[in-house]
Scaffold this motif. Structure first.
Motif: not given
Length: 167
Positions: A76-84, A91-92, A118-119, A141-144
């Motif tokens: 379960v991956i909940d990303l914040p609103e600002g991720i576009n 990647a996450a 959790s995520f 950083e996630l890709e790294g």
């Protein structure tokens, strides 16, 4: 007569202590150890030990008992609103799954990868911040992290999956 009854009582106590110690040892086994020990006990035709090990496997819901009345195992991956950034979620997700597999390998467990991880735990450990504070620039950083860990982890995790499925 009294001496003989003391000997019988002493033997009974030792047997009980040995059984209790064995039960304690079984509870400390990783899922992989549990499966391997079960295989050995079955191969050696040690019915009592095999029964104890299988009972522990059933209690944990692992090995041949995996999947019995268990909930689905989904990340379960909940990303914040600002991720576009459209690549961010991929990647996450891959980095999170890789980290969960690394934990499973450390623990030697066949359980759901995401139980107790959790995520938010992942982002706090890897990025040093909760998932609610993620920004588009965190993708690099996630890709790294993924580049550094994915290949080795996947190879080792396939071996663990093979052991887990063999029971």
């Amino acid at each position: 007569m009294r001496r003989a009854s003391h000997h019988v009582a002493a033997v009974a106590v030792l047997v009980c202590l040995a059984s209790f110690a064995a039960a304690q040892d079984i509870a400390t086994f990783s899922d992989v150890q549990l499966i391997e020990e079960t295989r050995e006990a079955v191969g050696a035709q040690d019915a009592e030990t095999a029964l104890d090990l299988l009972t522990e496997m059933q209690r944990r819901g692992t090995g041949i008992f995996a999947g019995e009345e268990t909930a689905r195992c989904d990340e379960v991956i909940d990303l914040p609103e600002g991720i576009n950034d459209w690549r961010f979620k991929g990647a996450a997700r891959q980095a999170y799954i890789t980290a969960a597999k690394m934990q499973a390998l450390e623990k030697g467990t066949c359980a759901c990868l995401f139980d107790g991880f959790s995520f938010d735990n992942f982002t706090s450990e890897v990025l040093g911040k909760p998932d609610s504070e993620l920004i588009n620039e965190d993708r690099a950083e996630l890709e790294g992290y993924l580049t550094q860990h994915q290949r080795e982890t996947e190879a080792r995790y396939r071996d663990l999956e093979t052991v887990c499925r063999s029971m």
